[in-house]
Design a protein around this motif. Structure first.
Motif, PDB file in Angstrom:
ATOM      1  N   LEU A   5       0.833  -1.203   0.000  1.00 53.17           N
ATOM      2  CA  LEU A   5       0.000   0.000   0.000  1.00 53.17           C
ATOM      3  C   LEU A   5       0.868   1.254   0.000  1.00 53.17           C
ATOM      4  N   THR A   6       0.319   2.338  -0.509  1.00 58.23           N
ATOM      5  CA  THR A   6       0.999   3.628  -0.444  1.00 58.23           C
ATOM      6  C   THR A   6       0.936   4.160   0.983  1.00 58.23           C
ATOM      7  N   PRO A   7       2.057   4.502   1.570  1.00 58.21           N
ATOM      8  CA  PRO A   7       2.033   5.003   2.942  1.00 58.21           C
ATOM      9  C   PRO A   7       1.271   6.320   3.057  1.00 58.21           C
ATOM     10  N   PRO A   8       0.711   6.610   4.210  1.00 60.58           N
ATOM     11  CA  PRO A   8       0.050   7.898   4.419  1.00 60.58           C
ATOM     12  C   PRO A   8       1.064   9.036   4.321  1.00 60.58           C
ATOM     13  N   ALA A   9       0.584  10.222   4.041  1.00 61.38           N
ATOM     14  CA  ALA A   9       1.441  11.401   4.085  1.00 61.38           C
ATOM     15  C   ALA A   9       1.978  11.588   5.500  1.00 61.38           C
ATOM     16  N   ARG A  10       3.156  12.179   5.595  1.00 65.91           N
ATOM     17  CA  ARG A  10       3.799  12.364   6.899  1.00 65.91           C
ATOM     18  C   ARG A  10       2.879  13.066   7.897  1.00 65.91           C
ATOM     19  N   GLN A  11       2.234  14.143   7.467  1.00 65.01           N
ATOM     20  CA  GLN A  11       1.367  14.889   8.384  1.00 65.01           C
ATOM     21  C   GLN A  11       0.163  14.068   8.803  1.00 65.01           C
ATOM     22  N   ALA A  12      -0.322  13.202   7.936  1.00 67.20           N
ATOM     23  CA  ALA A  12      -1.436  12.331   8.311  1.00 67.20           C
ATOM     24  C   ALA A  12      -1.006  11.368   9.414  1.00 67.20           C
ATOM     25  N   THR A  13       0.190  10.800   9.274  1.00 63.95           N
ATOM     26  CA  THR A  13       0.693   9.899  10.315  1.00 63.95           C
ATOM     27  C   THR A  13       0.899  10.643  11.623  1.00 63.95           C
ATOM     28  N   LEU A  14       1.487  11.816  11.576  1.00 63.95           N
ATOM     29  CA  LEU A  14       1.695  12.578  12.813  1.00 63.95           C
ATOM     30  C   LEU A  14       0.368  13.004  13.427  1.00 63.95           C
ATOM     31  N   GLY A  15      -0.645  13.129  12.611  1.00 59.39           N
ATOM     32  CA  GLY A  15      -1.959  13.538  13.111  1.00 59.39           C
ATOM     33  C   GLY A  15      -2.637  12.495  13.973  1.00 59.39           C
ATOM     34  N   ILE A  16      -2.199  11.237  13.877  1.00 58.45           N
ATOM     35  CA  ILE A  16      -2.838  10.180  14.677  1.00 58.45           C
ATOM     36  C   ILE A  16      -2.017   9.828  15.917  1.00 58.45           C
ATOM     37  N   VAL A  17      -0.873  10.491  16.112  1.00 60.84           N
ATOM     38  CA  VAL A  17      -0.057  10.211  17.290  1.00 60.84           C
ATOM     39  C   VAL A  17      -0.867  10.538  18.541  1.00 60.84           C
ATOM     40  N   GLY A  18      -0.880   9.614  19.467  1.00 64.26           N
ATOM     41  CA  GLY A  18      -1.665   9.775  20.685  1.00 64.26           C
ATOM     42  C   GLY A  18      -2.834   8.816  20.744  1.00 64.26           C
ATOM     43  N   LEU A  19      -3.348   8.415  19.574  1.00 66.57           N
ATOM     44  CA  LEU A  19      -4.409   7.419  19.545  1.00 66.57           C
ATOM     45  C   LEU A  19      -3.837   6.034  19.811  1.00 66.57           C
ATOM     46  N   SER A  20      -4.655   5.152  20.334  1.00 66.61           N
ATOM     47  CA  SER A  20      -4.269   3.750  20.392  1.00 66.61           C
ATOM     48  C   SER A  20      -4.050   3.255  18.967  1.00 66.61           C
ATOM     49  N   LEU A  21      -3.185   2.259  18.805  1.00 59.26           N
ATOM     50  CA  LEU A  21      -2.726   1.889  17.472  1.00 59.26           C
ATOM     51  C   LEU A  21      -3.858   1.407  16.577  1.00 59.26           C
ATOM     52  N   ASP A  22      -4.797   0.637  17.097  1.00 54.97           N
ATOM     53  CA  ASP A  22      -5.886   0.164  16.246  1.00 54.97           C
ATOM     54  C   ASP A  22      -6.766   1.329  15.789  1.00 54.97           C
ATOM     55  N   ALA A  23      -6.988   2.312  16.679  1.00 50.18           N
ATOM     56  CA  ALA A  23      -7.764   3.487  16.300  1.00 50.18           C
ATOM     57  C   ALA A  23      -6.997   4.341  15.288  1.00 50.18           C
ATOM     58  N   ALA A  24      -5.682   4.406  15.442  1.00 49.09           N
ATOM     59  CA  ALA A  24      -4.850   5.179  14.523  1.00 49.09           C
ATOM     60  C   ALA A  24      -4.895   4.589  13.119  1.00 49.09           C
ATOM     61  N   ILE A  25      -4.743   3.276  13.020  1.00 49.07           N
ATOM     62  CA  ILE A  25      -4.782   2.618  11.717  1.00 49.07           C
ATOM     63  C   ILE A  25      -6.148   2.786  11.067  1.00 49.07           C
ATOM     64  N   PHE A  26      -7.198   2.668  11.865  1.00 56.26           N
ATOM     65  CA  PHE A  26      -8.550   2.852  11.303  1.00 56.26           C
ATOM     66  C   PHE A  26      -8.716   4.260  10.744  1.00 56.26           C
ATOM     67  N   LYS A  27      -8.192   5.248  11.452  1.00 56.69           N
ATOM     68  CA  LYS A  27      -8.320   6.629  10.970  1.00 56.69           C
ATOM     69  C   LYS A  27      -7.521   6.841   9.690  1.00 56.69           C
ATOM     70  N   LEU A  28      -6.353   6.202   9.583  1.00 55.32           N
ATOM     71  CA  LEU A  28      -5.522   6.359   8.390  1.00 55.32           C
ATOM     72  C   LEU A  28      -6.057   5.552   7.200  1.00 55.32           C
ATOM     73  N   TYR A  29      -6.710   4.402   7.474  1.00 60.41           N
ATOM     74  CA  TYR A  29      -7.117   3.508   6.384  1.00 60.41           C
ATOM     75  C   TYR A  29      -8.476   2.886   6.703  1.00 60.41           C
ATOM     76  N   PRO A  30      -9.516   3.716   6.812  1.00 58.16           N
ATOM     77  CA  PRO A  30     -10.836   3.205   7.213  1.00 58.16           C
ATOM     78  C   PRO A  30     -11.448   2.249   6.205  1.00 58.16           C
ATOM     79  N   GLU A  31     -11.022   2.348   4.940  1.00 53.95           N
ATOM     80  CA  GLU A  31     -11.603   1.484   3.915  1.00 53.95           C
ATOM     81  C   GLU A  31     -10.995   0.083   3.912  1.00 53.95           C
ATOM     82  N   GLY A  32      -9.947  -0.131   4.687  1.00 55.77           N
ATOM     83  CA  GLY A  32      -9.296  -1.434   4.714  1.00 55.77           C
ATOM     84  C   GLY A  32     -10.124  -2.484   5.439  1.00 55.77           C
ATOM     85  N   ALA A  33     -10.066  -3.714   4.967  1.00 52.78           N
ATOM     86  CA  ALA A  33     -10.758  -4.808   5.645  1.00 52.78           C
ATOM     87  C   ALA A  33     -10.165  -5.009   7.039  1.00 52.78           C
TER      88      ALA A  33
END
Length: 224
Positions: free
Chosen positions: A34-62
């Protein structure tokens, strides 16, 4: 003497781990083709639990794909941290250690952590930065709903035996400040982290240095 609790976020507040976080996320996504998220998108999820962070970055993923991204991030993070060492991969921001040590010497103050890190990740950081015994309460993503749910702060208050009005939460993200507001504690934002000041709307104060943070804490406590 009223005991006061100072709760710190970790990434983006005490230590600058953005390079490690972004690299680990890139490795997780490229590992799945997969294409990685933009740097600012990744930094935007810092602080969330990892499963919530991944969902926010890639909600369309199975769900199974998102689960693999979580594991890929963990593996990449641990691999790079081991290669670089804690001091290089997650260095203190200027003044962070000194402020922690000064606060830790006060008889009327106890320190805590509320972080989206795992217990293993926080333990490694505490060990790598020689902070063992500094924090009386450490709340991690393993044991709580993701920020901004107030569970981490509520548990920290209970463990420290401190009332909400005698506690502050210090962090760099909207999740930290919203969590503080939900728990009824004073939220102090820092402007050197991963969310812009405009997003720290729930903060009661935003500081630009650890010296300003210490001055702000003194001002709060003098009026209690």
């Amino acid at each position: 003497m009223r005991l006061k609790l100072v709760i710190f976020d970790v990434d983006g507040t005490l230590v600058d781990s953005q390079g490690l976080i972004v690299e680990a996320m890139d490795l997780a996504f490229t590992g799945e083709g997969l294409t990685p998220p933009a740097r600012q998108a990744t930094l935007g999820i810092v602080g969330l639990s990892l499963d919530a962070a991944i969902f926010k970055l890639y909600p369309e993923g199975a769900p199974d794909l998102r689960a693999r991204l979580v594991e890929g991030y963990k593996a990449g993070y641990m691999q790079r941290r081991a290669a670089l060492g804690v001091a290089q991969s997650s260095p203190f921001f200027e003044g962070a250690r000194e402020t922690l040590m000064r606060l830790n010497t006060r008889e009327d103050v106890v320190l805590g952590v509320a972080t989206g890190k795992s217990r293993r990740g926080l333990d490694k950081l505490i060990e790598g930065h020689d902070l063992k015994g500094v924090f009386v309460t450490t709340q991690v993503s393993d044991d709580h709903p993701s920020k901004p749910h107030p569970s981490m702060i509520e548990t920290a208050l209970a463990e420290a035996g401190v009332a909400a009005q005698d506690a502050v939460m210090i962090g760099d993200t909207s999740y930290d400040m919203d969590m503080a507001a939900a728990a009824g504690v004073t939220g102090i934002g820092v402007d050197w982290g991963y969310h812009p000041n405009a997003e720290l709307r729930a903060a009661q104060k935003i500081v630009a240095s650890f010296q300003e943070l210490e001055d702000t804490l003194t001002g709060i406590w003098e009026h209690q």
